[in-house]
Design a protein around this motif. Structure first.
Motif, mmCIF file in Angstrom:
data_model
loop_
_atom_site.group_PDB
_atom_site.id
_atom_site.type_symbol
_atom_site.label_atom_id
_atom_site.label_comp_id
_atom_site.label_asym_id
_atom_site.label_seq_id
_atom_site.Cartn_x
_atom_site.Cartn_y
_atom_site.Cartn_z
ATOM 1 N N LYS A 1 41.533 57.655 58.351
ATOM 2 C CA LYS A 1 41.319 56.289 57.847
ATOM 3 C C LYS A 1 40.584 56.325 56.499
ATOM 4 O O LYS A 1 40.948 55.609 55.563
ATOM 5 N N GLU A 2 39.570 57.171 56.408
ATOM 6 C CA GLU A 2 38.795 57.280 55.165
ATOM 7 C C GLU A 2 39.664 57.779 54.014
ATOM 8 O O GLU A 2 39.602 57.265 52.895
ATOM 9 N N MET B 1 49.439 56.628 56.443
ATOM 10 C CA MET B 1 48.648 57.286 57.480
ATOM 11 C C MET B 1 49.171 58.691 57.785
ATOM 12 O O MET B 1 48.390 59.651 57.905
ATOM 13 N N MET B 2 50.491 58.839 57.896
ATOM 14 C CA MET B 2 51.067 60.138 58.239
ATOM 15 C C MET B 2 50.884 61.139 57.110
ATOM 16 O O MET B 2 50.629 62.325 57.357
ATOM 17 N N ASP B 3 51.006 60.667 55.860
ATOM 18 C CA ASP B 3 50.785 61.560 54.715
ATOM 19 C C ASP B 3 49.343 62.049 54.686
ATOM 20 O O ASP B 3 49.075 63.222 54.386
ATOM 21 N N CYS B 4 48.416 61.145 55.009
ATOM 22 C CA CYS B 4 46.999 61.518 55.044
ATOM 23 C C CYS B 4 46.728 62.529 56.163
ATOM 24 O O CYS B 4 45.993 63.506 55.971
ATOM 25 N N LYS B 5 47.325 62.301 57.297
ATOM 26 C CA LYS B 5 47.150 63.209 58.429
ATOM 27 C C LYS B 5 47.695 64.595 58.103
ATOM 28 O O LYS B 5 47.060 65.623 58.390
ATOM 29 N N LYS B 6 48.864 64.628 57.464
ATOM 30 C CA LYS B 6 49.477 65.907 57.091
ATOM 31 C C LYS B 6 48.614 66.650 56.074
ATOM 32 O O LYS B 6 48.419 67.869 56.163
ATOM 33 N N ALA B 7 48.061 65.899 55.093
ATOM 34 C CA ALA B 7 47.224 66.520 54.060
ATOM 35 C C ALA B 7 45.956 67.097 54.666
ATOM 36 O O ALA B 7 45.510 68.191 54.293
ATOM 37 N N LEU B 8 45.362 66.392 55.597
ATOM 38 C CA LEU B 8 44.156 66.886 56.269
ATOM 39 C C LEU B 8 44.478 68.113 57.126
ATOM 40 O O LEU B 8 43.663 69.036 57.234
ATOM 41 N N THR B 9 45.656 68.141 57.726
ATOM 42 C CA THR B 9 46.072 69.305 58.508
ATOM 43 C C THR B 9 46.214 70.527 57.602
ATOM 44 O O THR B 9 45.717 71.617 57.918
ATOM 45 N N GLU B 10 46.875 70.332 56.466
ATOM 46 C CA GLU B 10 47.093 71.442 55.530
ATOM 47 C C GLU B 10 45.797 71.945 54.885
ATOM 48 O O GLU B 10 45.697 73.111 54.513
ATOM 49 N N SER B 11 44.820 71.041 54.764
ATOM 50 C CA SER B 11 43.557 71.418 54.118
ATOM 51 C C SER B 11 42.464 71.778 55.126
ATOM 52 O O SER B 11 41.307 71.920 54.756
ATOM 53 N N ASP B 12 42.858 71.903 56.412
ATOM 54 C CA ASP B 12 41.892 72.218 57.474
ATOM 55 C C ASP B 12 40.754 71.217 57.528
ATOM 56 O O ASP B 12 39.594 71.572 57.767
ATOM 57 N N GLY B 13 41.076 69.956 57.269
ATOM 58 C CA GLY B 13 40.081 68.884 57.393
ATOM 59 C C GLY B 13 39.199 68.688 56.176
ATOM 60 O O GLY B 13 38.310 67.830 56.200
ATOM 61 N N LYS C 1 40.073 68.624 49.295
ATOM 62 C CA LYS C 1 41.332 69.369 49.171
ATOM 63 C C LYS C 1 42.515 68.499 49.585
ATOM 64 O O LYS C 1 43.594 68.577 48.987
ATOM 65 N N ALA C 2 42.311 67.674 50.608
ATOM 66 C CA ALA C 2 43.383 66.784 51.066
ATOM 67 C C ALA C 2 43.753 65.785 49.973
ATOM 68 O O ALA C 2 44.937 65.500 49.743
ATOM 69 N N MET C 3 42.744 65.269 49.263
ATOM 70 C CA MET C 3 43.010 64.339 48.163
ATOM 71 C C MET C 3 43.789 65.026 47.049
ATOM 72 O O MET C 3 44.709 64.444 46.467
ATOM 73 N N GLU C 4 43.442 66.276 46.756
ATOM 74 C CA GLU C 4 44.147 67.038 45.735
ATOM 75 C C GLU C 4 45.608 67.275 46.137
ATOM 76 O O GLU C 4 46.520 67.161 45.317
ATOM 77 N N LEU C 5 45.816 67.614 47.423
ATOM 78 C CA LEU C 5 47.176 67.843 47.917
ATOM 79 C C LEU C 5 48.037 66.595 47.762
ATOM 80 O O LEU C 5 49.198 66.666 47.340
ATOM 81 N N LEU C 6 47.470 65.443 48.082
ATOM 82 C CA LEU C 6 48.212 64.192 47.968
ATOM 83 C C LEU C 6 48.559 63.895 46.513
ATOM 84 O O LEU C 6 49.645 63.407 46.199
ATOM 85 N N LEU D 1 51.657 61.516 45.577
ATOM 86 C CA LEU D 1 51.440 60.414 46.509
ATOM 87 C C LEU D 1 50.186 59.626 46.173
ATOM 88 O O LEU D 1 50.076 58.454 46.501
ATOM 89 N N ALA D 2 49.217 60.278 45.552
ATOM 90 C CA ALA D 2 47.976 59.611 45.154
ATOM 91 C C ALA D 2 47.762 59.868 43.670
ATOM 92 O O ALA D 2 47.476 60.984 43.270
ATOM 93 N N ALA D 3 47.901 58.831 42.866
ATOM 94 C CA ALA D 3 47.864 59.014 41.418
ATOM 95 C C ALA D 3 46.475 58.842 40.809
ATOM 96 O O ALA D 3 46.279 59.081 39.637
ATOM 97 N N ALA D 4 45.520 58.402 41.597
ATOM 98 C CA ALA D 4 44.188 58.121 41.059
ATOM 99 C C ALA D 4 43.534 59.383 40.540
ATOM 100 O O ALA D 4 43.691 60.449 41.111
ATOM 101 N N THR D 5 42.764 59.247 39.453
ATOM 102 C CA THR D 5 42.055 60.394 38.890
ATOM 103 C C THR D 5 40.646 60.510 39.433
ATOM 104 O O THR D 5 39.924 61.425 39.105
ATOM 105 N N LYS D 6 40.258 59.575 40.253
ATOM 106 C CA LYS D 6 38.955 59.659 40.886
ATOM 107 C C LYS D 6 39.006 58.912 42.209
ATOM 108 O O LYS D 6 39.951 58.203 42.492
ATOM 109 N N LYS D 7 37.997 59.076 43.013
ATOM 110 C CA LYS D 7 37.965 58.416 44.301
ATOM 111 C C LYS D 7 38.032 56.901 44.120
ATOM 112 O O LYS D 7 37.387 56.342 43.255
ATOM 113 N N ALA D 8 38.795 56.252 44.992
ATOM 114 C CA ALA D 8 38.929 54.805 44.901
ATOM 115 C C ALA D 8 38.741 54.192 46.270
ATOM 116 O O ALA D 8 38.677 54.877 47.279
ATOM 117 N N GLY D 9 38.674 52.888 46.311
ATOM 118 C CA GLY D 9 38.585 52.179 47.574
ATOM 119 C C GLY D 9 37.279 52.349 48.312
ATOM 120 O O GLY D 9 37.239 52.287 49.535
#
Length: 296
Positions: free
Chosen positions: A8-9, A18-30, A34-39, A44-52
């Protein structure tokens, strides 16, 4: 390894599914970063810094001495936005900004120990405000500059900016410095100048850009020299988006910020930007349950 809350975060920070986020966290071991970088690498995530980021309440306030030789900015949080509009609370936070400017405390602990007035310390005055207003409050952070200082508060304390400049602070220069502060409030640059981007951040950005380029089928078979030119162009775009001096000046698109300030005889050497509640979890309550509890 990771929880539903982590998914969710990540979704809130990136805007991805949600599924893309879950997959990224799986690939980055949580690992959230790293999950944000993978996305981002997958486009899938174009932001250059944390958002939301979820906002907390309170206000950001500032103080600048009459001769603009010292300035301070401070954030104090509260439970609800109603407190941020309270005149007594605003006066308290404004007084804290002046104390920071006058006394130069080393940290929050030192600030709390300073005299607020002839009878109370800052910590004691804070406790009194909590009792009087009826909400929990916390002094979160502050910053202080010496030199030629200009401050700007936006949106009744939602965002505060303080800048330090070199050069004579004439009326025109002071107005230009305030324009730069307003740009910082609006555009939220990550860095002062492209020369101040840490090597690690730049390499990470190049890695992400290259990964995005490889994902794009339109780039298949392009010569290496063409790809290098594309990389250079995208890095320059990164600078223009994230480095204040390289940003297009909002009030006049014919200028970059650095050139605009130079024509006014000043150079921006440091800045700080506080946005109320950034990075803080806001308390979430069920409204019906809250009303029921009040009726009891």
């Amino acid at each position: 390894m990771f929880t539903a809350k982590d998914v969710k975060e990540l979704r809130e920070k990136t805007g991805c599914g949600m599924m893309d986020c879950k997959k990224a966290l799986t690939e980055s071991d949580g690992d959230m970063e790293k999950a944000m970088e993978l996305l981002r690498e997958k486009g899938l995530a174009a932001a250059t810094k944390k958002a939301g980021r979820i906002a907390a309440e309170g206000i950001v306030s500032s103080y600048t001495s009459d001769d603009a030789s010292v300035g301070a900015i401070i954030e104090v949080n509260s439970e609800t936005d109603f407190v941020g509009k309270n005149a007594d609370f605003k006066a308290f936070v404004g007084a804290l900004a002046k104390i920071v400017a006058d006394s130069n405390p080393a940290d929050l602990e030192a600030l709390n120990a300073l005299k607020f007035d002839d009878t109370k310390t800052v910590e004691e005055e804070l406790r009194e405000k909590i009792l009087t207003i009826g909400e929990n409050m916390k002094i979160r952070r502050f910053a202080r500059f010496e030199g030629n200082v200009v401050t700007y508060i936006h949106g009744e304390g939602r965002i505060g900016v303080m800048v330090k400049v070199e050069g004579d602070l004439t009326d025109d220069a002071k107005a230009a410095a305030k324009d730069a502060a307003m740009q910082i409030a609006a555009m939220n640059p990550l860095y002062l100048d492209k020369t101040t981007v840490p090597a690690e951040d730049l390499e990470k950005e190049k890695h992400i850009i290259l990964a995005q380029m490889k994902e794009d089928p339109k780039n298949a078979g392009k010569p290496e020299n063409i790809l290098e030119k594309m990389l250079t162009g995208k890095v320059n775009k990164f600078y223009e988006l994230n480095c204040l001096n390289q940003q297009e000046f909002v009030k006049d698109s014919n200028y970059k910020v650095e050139k605009y300030l130079a024509e006014k005889g000043i150079k921006l050497v440091d800045f700080v930007r506080f946005e109320k509640g950034e990075g803080l979890e806001k308390k979430e309550e069920n409204f019906a349950d809250e009303v029921a509890s009040m009726m009891k």
